[in-house]
Design an enzyme around this catalytic site. Structure first.
Site, PDB file in Angstrom:
ATOM      1  CB  SER A   1     -10.824   7.523 -25.416  1.00 42.47           C
ATOM      2  OG  SER A   1      -9.483   7.270 -25.555  1.00 42.47           O
TER       3      SER A   1
ATOM      4  CG  HIS B   1      -7.275  10.095 -22.917  1.00 45.64           C
ATOM      5  ND1 HIS B   1      -6.848   9.245 -21.943  1.00 45.64           N
ATOM      6  CD2 HIS B   1      -8.056   9.461 -23.761  1.00 45.64           C
ATOM      7  CE1 HIS B   1      -7.288   7.935 -22.561  1.00 45.64           C
ATOM      8  NE2 HIS B   1      -7.897   8.206 -23.599  1.00 45.64           N
TER       9      HIS B   1
END
Length: 267
Positions: free
Chosen positions: A41, A248
């Site tokens: 990711s 993230h």
């Protein structure tokens, strides 16, 4: 006669000068790289928004560092097969087929899911300091025992399928700035999480260099932009409305943190 000779000389000089200028101005060569992006990711760009329709649940973002490189450098070809949730095993089984003997540049970020980044952060948020420290320690033990071999299998697969490629292994940012006033996890938990990320990065760097690859270390670039820092945050904090983007990089983290580090070593 004299004027004729002068005219001939002038034309000869002009022709010679023109030839010299033509040779001195290099032609604009078309970018030659055939670039393939692999990984999890952090490589696909989860958290950076602007996901491509074709990527589905892999969530490949046009703001991710591989896509930014493709947009700015314009290699001869570009393909990203990076996917949210990828592990070393899934990279081998589902992503390496994108490589070929004509691939000249490869990037890869992987390893965090193999030691359970997501589960660790869930434990730390829900169960407190003692359980958080224990979860990170278990992940560190696993990383020391297994991660180098798992990464070696990925790197061997890359080299087999793309024998002439330049390979850049991109690491992870450390999540927290320590020593600041910060709500949420305890200072002990934050320090232990950072310790675990540093271990993963260090093992990854050693494995990459042993394979003859380049390691792109983004940790210093994120200093001042981590969670609990006083600067602009380049990482998403825990987000209950969109849990998948938690921890993230933001679009700014991809463009300001990942991309310049990758670009500096990829060429």
């Amino acid at each position: 006669m004299w004027r004729s000779r002068l005219a001939t000389l002038a034309l000869s000089l002009a022709a010679a000068l023109g030839a010299t200028l033509t040779l001195a101005a290099p032609a604009q060569a078309a970018p030659a790289d055939h670039y393939v992006a692999l990984g999890d990711s952090y490589s696909s760009g989860v958290g950076a928004g602007s996901y491509t329709a074709e990527s589905g649940s892999c969530q490949r973002s046009t703001n991710a560092y591989p896509a930014l490189y493709a947009t700015n450098v314009r290699p001869a070809s570009y393909r990203s097969v990076a996917c949210s949730g990828a592990t070393t095993t899934s990279v081998i089984n589902t992503q390496l087929s994108a490589l070929s003997a004509t691939t000249t540049l490869v990037s890869v970020t992987v390893g965090g899911n193999d030691v359970g980044f997501a589960n660790i952060m869930t434990t730390c948020v829900l169960y407190g300091t003692t359980d958080c420290v224990a979860a990170v320690q278990a992940a560190q033990d696993k990383a020391r025992a297994d991660l180098a071999n798992l990464l070696r299998a990925v790197y061997n697969g890359i080299r087999t399928r793309a024998p002439s490629a330049r390979v850049v292994v991109v690491g992870y940012p450390v999540f927290y700035q320590l020593g600041t006033t910060c709500v949420g996890l305890s200072a002990t938990s934050r320090a232990k999480i950072n310790e675990g990320i540093n271990l993963v990065d260090d093992i990854t760097r050693s494995a990459a260099l042993a394979a003859g690859f380049t390691f792109a270390d983004v940790r210093s670039k994120f200093v001042g932009h981590q969670l609990c820092s006083y600067g602009d945050k380049w990482l998403h904090a825990l987000n209950f409305a969109n849990i998948g983007i938690s921890y993230h990089p933001t679009a700014a983290g991809q463009s300001g943190g990942f991309y310049p580090v990758f670009r500096s070593v990829a060429g």
